[in-house]
Design a protein around this motif. Structure first.
Motif, PDB file in Angstrom:
ATOM      1  N   SER A 182       8.401  -0.881   2.088  1.00  0.00           N
ATOM      2  CA  SER A 182       8.594  -2.224   2.671  1.00  0.00           C
ATOM      3  C   SER A 182       7.468  -2.558   3.637  1.00  0.00           C
ATOM      4  O   SER A 182       6.961  -3.697   3.657  1.00  0.00           O
ATOM      5  CB  SER A 182       9.940  -2.307   3.397  1.00  0.00           C
ATOM      6  OG  SER A 182      10.997  -2.102   2.515  1.00  0.00           O
ATOM      7  N   LEU A 183       7.056  -1.603   4.446  1.00  0.00           N
ATOM      8  CA  LEU A 183       5.945  -1.832   5.382  1.00  0.00           C
ATOM      9  C   LEU A 183       4.634  -2.091   4.628  1.00  0.00           C
ATOM     10  O   LEU A 183       3.842  -2.955   5.008  1.00  0.00           O
ATOM     11  CB  LEU A 183       5.790  -0.653   6.341  1.00  0.00           C
ATOM     12  CG  LEU A 183       6.859  -0.524   7.425  1.00  0.00           C
ATOM     13  CD1 LEU A 183       6.664   0.762   8.208  1.00  0.00           C
ATOM     14  CD2 LEU A 183       6.820  -1.722   8.339  1.00  0.00           C
ATOM     15  N   ILE A 184       4.394  -1.349   3.566  1.00  0.00           N
ATOM     16  CA  ILE A 184       3.178  -1.565   2.762  1.00  0.00           C
ATOM     17  C   ILE A 184       3.206  -2.954   2.139  1.00  0.00           C
ATOM     18  O   ILE A 184       2.204  -3.678   2.148  1.00  0.00           O
ATOM     19  CB  ILE A 184       3.032  -0.466   1.687  1.00  0.00           C
ATOM     20  CG1 ILE A 184       2.676   0.867   2.355  1.00  0.00           C
ATOM     21  CG2 ILE A 184       1.960  -0.848   0.664  1.00  0.00           C
ATOM     22  CD1 ILE A 184       2.624   2.038   1.401  1.00  0.00           C
ATOM     23  N   ALA A 185       4.368  -3.345   1.613  1.00  0.00           N
ATOM     24  CA  ALA A 185       4.500  -4.667   0.999  1.00  0.00           C
ATOM     25  C   ALA A 185       4.294  -5.763   2.050  1.00  0.00           C
ATOM     26  O   ALA A 185       3.631  -6.777   1.797  1.00  0.00           O
ATOM     27  CB  ALA A 185       5.855  -4.813   0.317  1.00  0.00           C
ATOM     28  N   LEU A 186       4.856  -5.582   3.264  1.00  0.00           N
ATOM     29  CA  LEU A 186       4.679  -6.556   4.343  1.00  0.00           C
ATOM     30  C   LEU A 186       3.212  -6.653   4.749  1.00  0.00           C
ATOM     31  O   LEU A 186       2.671  -7.753   4.941  1.00  0.00           O
ATOM     32  CB  LEU A 186       5.554  -6.169   5.547  1.00  0.00           C
ATOM     33  CG  LEU A 186       5.471  -7.091   6.750  1.00  0.00           C
ATOM     34  CD1 LEU A 186       6.015  -8.480   6.387  1.00  0.00           C
ATOM     35  CD2 LEU A 186       6.230  -6.507   7.924  1.00  0.00           C
ATOM     36  N   TYR A 187       2.528  -5.493   4.862  1.00  0.00           N
ATOM     37  CA  TYR A 187       1.103  -5.480   5.196  1.00  0.00           C
ATOM     38  C   TYR A 187       0.291  -6.221   4.130  1.00  0.00           C
ATOM     39  O   TYR A 187      -0.582  -7.024   4.450  1.00  0.00           O
ATOM     40  CB  TYR A 187       0.607  -4.037   5.341  1.00  0.00           C
ATOM     41  CG  TYR A 187      -0.891  -3.955   5.476  1.00  0.00           C
ATOM     42  CD1 TYR A 187      -1.508  -4.270   6.679  1.00  0.00           C
ATOM     43  CD2 TYR A 187      -1.689  -3.595   4.388  1.00  0.00           C
ATOM     44  CE1 TYR A 187      -2.894  -4.222   6.803  1.00  0.00           C
ATOM     45  CE2 TYR A 187      -3.067  -3.550   4.497  1.00  0.00           C
ATOM     46  CZ  TYR A 187      -3.660  -3.863   5.704  1.00  0.00           C
ATOM     47  OH  TYR A 187      -5.007  -3.821   5.811  1.00  0.00           O
TER      48      TYR A 187
END
Length: 164
Positions: free
Chosen positions: A14-19
């Motif tokens: 999720s953090l990678i997708a948000l970044y």
């Protein structure tokens, strides 16, 4: 334990997708800003080109190449480019030893020779002359004869004075 690994993996993805989303969004905004600035520059360049085109047309108004009425005088001679022919004949007057015979001044540094030529119509030429340090302009009347001979006669002249 397996449940926590999936939770951490989900949070990490999720953090990678948000970044990726934020980074792509910022990149798109930057590209759009750059495109808008380039479009502004293009608009300014198009305006400049249009102004220069109008200026060129104004400068060409007094030119044999763009004067159909004056060119009609030379239709019977079958010359491909009367302006070039007349310019060449005028530049041949530079080949005489000493000052050009159409220039009524004696060269002070070197011999006065014709440099630039503007054929205004089927009768008049405006020419620039110089000796390397001093310069001036002459207005020349010419006649292109049926045998392709050209007679030149000086109508008026001026010599610029140096102001130091």
């Amino acid at each position: 334990m397996k449940h926590k690994i999936y939770l951490y993996l989900f949070i990490f993805v999720s953090l990678i997708a948000l970044y990726q989303f934020v980074s792509t969004n910022n990149m798109v905004k930057a590209k759009n800003t750059k495109i808008e600035s380039q479009e502004e520059k293009l608009s300014q360049l198009e305006d400049s080109i249009q102004k220069l085109h109008i200026k060129v047309l104004d400068n060409q108004y007094f030119s044999l190449e763009n004067n159909d009425d004056a060119l009609a005088y030379y239709d019977h001679l079958n010359l491909k480019d009367p302006s070039l022919y007349i310019s060449d004949k005028l530049l041949e007057t530079n080949e005489s030893k000493g000052d050009n015979p159409l220039i009524p001044y004696e060269g002070m540094e070197n011999d006065f020779k014709i440099n630039k030529i503007n054929i205004l119509n089927h009768k008049w030429i405006l020419a620039d002359f110089s000796d390397g340090k001093y310069w001036g302009e002459v207005l020349i009347k010419y006649e292109l004869k049926d045998d392709l001979g050209v007679d030149f006669s000086l109508m008026d002249h001026l010599l610029y004075t140096r102001s130091n």
